[in-house]
Design a protein around this motif. Structure first.
Motif, PDB file in Angstrom:
ATOM      1  N   LEU A   1      33.771  36.044  34.161  1.00 47.73           N
ATOM      2  CA  LEU A   1      32.474  36.649  33.600  1.00 47.73           C
ATOM      3  C   LEU A   1      31.694  36.624  35.018  1.00 47.73           C
ATOM      4  O   LEU A   1      31.520  37.829  35.648  1.00 47.73           O
ATOM      5  CB  LEU A   1      30.912  35.901  32.744  1.00 47.73           C
ATOM      6  CG  LEU A   1      31.861  36.253  30.793  1.00 47.73           C
ATOM      7  CD1 LEU A   1      30.599  36.014  30.542  1.00 47.73           C
ATOM      8  CD2 LEU A   1      32.253  37.629  30.794  1.00 47.73           C
TER       9      LEU A   1
ATOM     10  N   GLN B   1      32.861  35.927  37.998  1.00 48.85           N
ATOM     11  CA  GLN B   1      34.147  36.755  38.551  1.00 48.85           C
ATOM     12  C   GLN B   1      34.488  38.534  38.679  1.00 48.85           C
ATOM     13  O   GLN B   1      34.497  39.236  38.912  1.00 48.85           O
ATOM     14  CB  GLN B   1      35.334  36.389  38.569  1.00 48.85           C
ATOM     15  CG  GLN B   1      35.687  34.672  39.188  1.00 48.85           C
ATOM     16  CD  GLN B   1      36.020  34.431  40.254  1.00 48.85           C
ATOM     17  OE1 GLN B   1      34.791  33.837  41.281  1.00 48.85           O
ATOM     18  NE2 GLN B   1      36.653  34.788  40.585  1.00 48.85           N
ATOM     19  N   VAL B   2      34.191  38.811  37.586  1.00 48.00           N
ATOM     20  CA  VAL B   2      33.516  40.391  37.329  1.00 48.00           C
ATOM     21  C   VAL B   2      32.057  40.615  37.950  1.00 48.00           C
ATOM     22  O   VAL B   2      32.744  41.044  39.196  1.00 48.00           O
ATOM     23  CB  VAL B   2      33.834  40.705  35.440  1.00 48.00           C
ATOM     24  CG1 VAL B   2      33.332  41.125  35.181  1.00 48.00           C
ATOM     25  CG2 VAL B   2      34.812  39.677  34.619  1.00 48.00           C
TER      26      VAL B   2
ATOM     27  N   VAL C   1      32.468  43.436  41.068  1.00 48.20           N
ATOM     28  CA  VAL C   1      32.301  44.597  41.107  1.00 48.20           C
ATOM     29  C   VAL C   1      31.052  44.988  41.873  1.00 48.20           C
ATOM     30  O   VAL C   1      31.314  45.829  42.798  1.00 48.20           O
ATOM     31  CB  VAL C   1      31.137  44.728  39.596  1.00 48.20           C
ATOM     32  CG1 VAL C   1      30.451  46.149  39.942  1.00 48.20           C
ATOM     33  CG2 VAL C   1      32.430  45.130  38.566  1.00 48.20           C
TER      34      VAL C   1
ATOM     35  N   HIS D   1      32.870  34.451  45.034  1.00 44.10           N
ATOM     36  CA  HIS D   1      34.115  35.317  44.212  1.00 44.10           C
ATOM     37  C   HIS D   1      35.213  34.236  44.952  1.00 44.10           C
ATOM     38  O   HIS D   1      36.507  33.968  44.037  1.00 44.10           O
ATOM     39  CB  HIS D   1      34.359  36.486  45.134  1.00 44.10           C
ATOM     40  CG  HIS D   1      35.326  37.315  43.907  1.00 44.10           C
ATOM     41  ND1 HIS D   1      34.301  37.506  42.659  1.00 44.10           N
ATOM     42  CD2 HIS D   1      36.459  37.793  44.115  1.00 44.10           C
ATOM     43  CE1 HIS D   1      36.072  38.286  42.340  1.00 44.10           C
ATOM     44  NE2 HIS D   1      36.781  38.934  42.924  1.00 44.10           N
TER      45      HIS D   1
ATOM     46  N   VAL E   1      42.013  45.329  39.705  1.00 44.04           N
ATOM     47  CA  VAL E   1      40.917  45.332  39.277  1.00 44.04           C
ATOM     48  C   VAL E   1      41.218  45.889  38.315  1.00 44.04           C
ATOM     49  O   VAL E   1      40.226  46.607  37.443  1.00 44.04           O
ATOM     50  CB  VAL E   1      40.406  46.379  40.346  1.00 44.04           C
ATOM     51  CG1 VAL E   1      39.265  45.338  41.707  1.00 44.04           C
ATOM     52  CG2 VAL E   1      40.705  47.794  40.799  1.00 44.04           C
TER      53      VAL E   1
ATOM     54  N   PRO F   1      42.288  43.144  34.386  1.00 38.32           N
ATOM     55  CA  PRO F   1      41.161  43.126  33.718  1.00 38.32           C
ATOM     56  C   PRO F   1      41.836  43.451  32.541  1.00 38.32           C
ATOM     57  O   PRO F   1      40.570  43.207  31.101  1.00 38.32           O
ATOM     58  CB  PRO F   1      39.731  43.986  34.505  1.00 38.32           C
ATOM     59  CG  PRO F   1      40.269  43.825  35.661  1.00 38.32           C
ATOM     60  CD  PRO F   1      41.971  43.927  36.027  1.00 38.32           C
TER      61      PRO F   1
ATOM     62  N   THR G   1      40.851  41.851  28.708  1.00 40.44           N
ATOM     63  CA  THR G   1      40.179  41.242  28.104  1.00 40.44           C
ATOM     64  C   THR G   1      40.791  41.656  26.776  1.00 40.44           C
ATOM     65  O   THR G   1      40.609  40.748  25.908  1.00 40.44           O
ATOM     66  CB  THR G   1      39.613  42.930  27.726  1.00 40.44           C
ATOM     67  OG1 THR G   1      39.347  42.950  29.311  1.00 40.44           O
ATOM     68  CG2 THR G   1      38.700  43.366  26.799  1.00 40.44           C
TER      69      THR G   1
END
Ligand code: HEM
Length: 222
Positions: free
Chosen positions: A52, A54-55, A59, A93, A195, A199, A203
């Motif tokens: 989470l 890292q996301v 971003v 990151h 990216v 991802p 998910t």
């Protein structure tokens, strides 16, 4: 807040769903409040927390990163030196990527040592193997993005190793590079994989992993 919740709940009847998700009891052997030994059952959750993070940091980095050979290195330098908290975000990151790999290894070790891969959880182990490959894929594709000497040559070596896979290796390596050498197309491809593709897959596989954990419960200690 209560009135907003009631407005939504009257229409969607979320109560039972939320209670099913939030009121699930944690078994004693996996409950840190009951025993410190339960820490080993938290490794998977720690991996999820790092992902989470890292996301979130990823971003923010994307607002400034430019995936082209002319600008990638300069944009990363700009992020580190000029943007507010950019150096911190990039470091989190980068360190997070290594931490994710280490924690996944520890999580797998726990699953092996407690025999949790056995019936009825074999399928979740298989899903886990895909998760491991995805985490490795994130690290591999992300490493190229700063477009410095280390990134370029590490990717050259990595893709050459992929080329060594029997039968499909040559095709895979060319498809990843977008040609016979690491170049502009490689950077675009690695960026899109990093990216968008990974991802999306992560998910899906995480949803499957968590669904199975909920259905089967955490395994009992040996
Ligand atoms: C993105 C990486 C992963 C995440 C976020 C993740 C997350 C989790 C979480 C939160 C649990 C609940 C119990 C615990 O934390 O130990 C769990 C259980 C489990 N995981 Fe993972 N996992 C990942 C990768 C893997 C890998 C690589 C494997 C094996 C190849 C694996 C196999 C399993 C199995 C078999 C269970 C059930 C264990 C039990 O019931 O005791 N997972 N995972």
């Amino acid at each position: 807040m209560n009135r907003i919740y009631q407005f939504i709940d009257e229409r969607l009847h979320l109560g039972p769903l939320i209670s099913e998700i939030a009121n699930h009891p944690v078994p004693d052997h996996a409950n840190l409040l009951k025993t410190p030994k339960a820490i080993i059952y938290c490794f998977g959750g720690m991996v999820f927390f790092i992902l989470l993070l890292q996301v979130l940091t990823g971003v923010f980095l994307m607002f400034y990163y430019v995936p082209s050979p002319d600008h990638a290195y300069a944009s990363v330098t700009y992020i580190r030196q000029e943007t507010a908290f950019g150096g911190l975000l990039q470091s989190v990151h980068r360190v997070g990527a290594s931490a994710a790999v280490v924690m996944v290894m520890l999580h797998m070790l726990r699953v092996v040592l407690t025999g949790s891969y056995k019936n009825p959880r074999e399928l979740n182990w298989v899903v886990g193997v895909f998760l491991l490959l995805l985490v490795a894929g994130f690290s591999f594709t992300g490493y190229l993005l700063p477009w410095d000497q280390k990134a370029y040559w590490a990717t050259t070596v990595g893709v050459n190793m992929i080329a060594g896979i029997p039968l499909i290796g040559g095709f895979l390596a060319d498809a990843l590079r977008g040609g016979s050498e690491v170049g502009a197309l490689t950077l675009t491809r690695f960026f899109v994989i990093h990216v968008m593709v990974l991802p999306a897959l992560l998910t899906i596989f995480l949803a499957a992993h968590f669904f199975m954990i909920r259905r089967q419960g955490i395994s009992r200690p040996l």
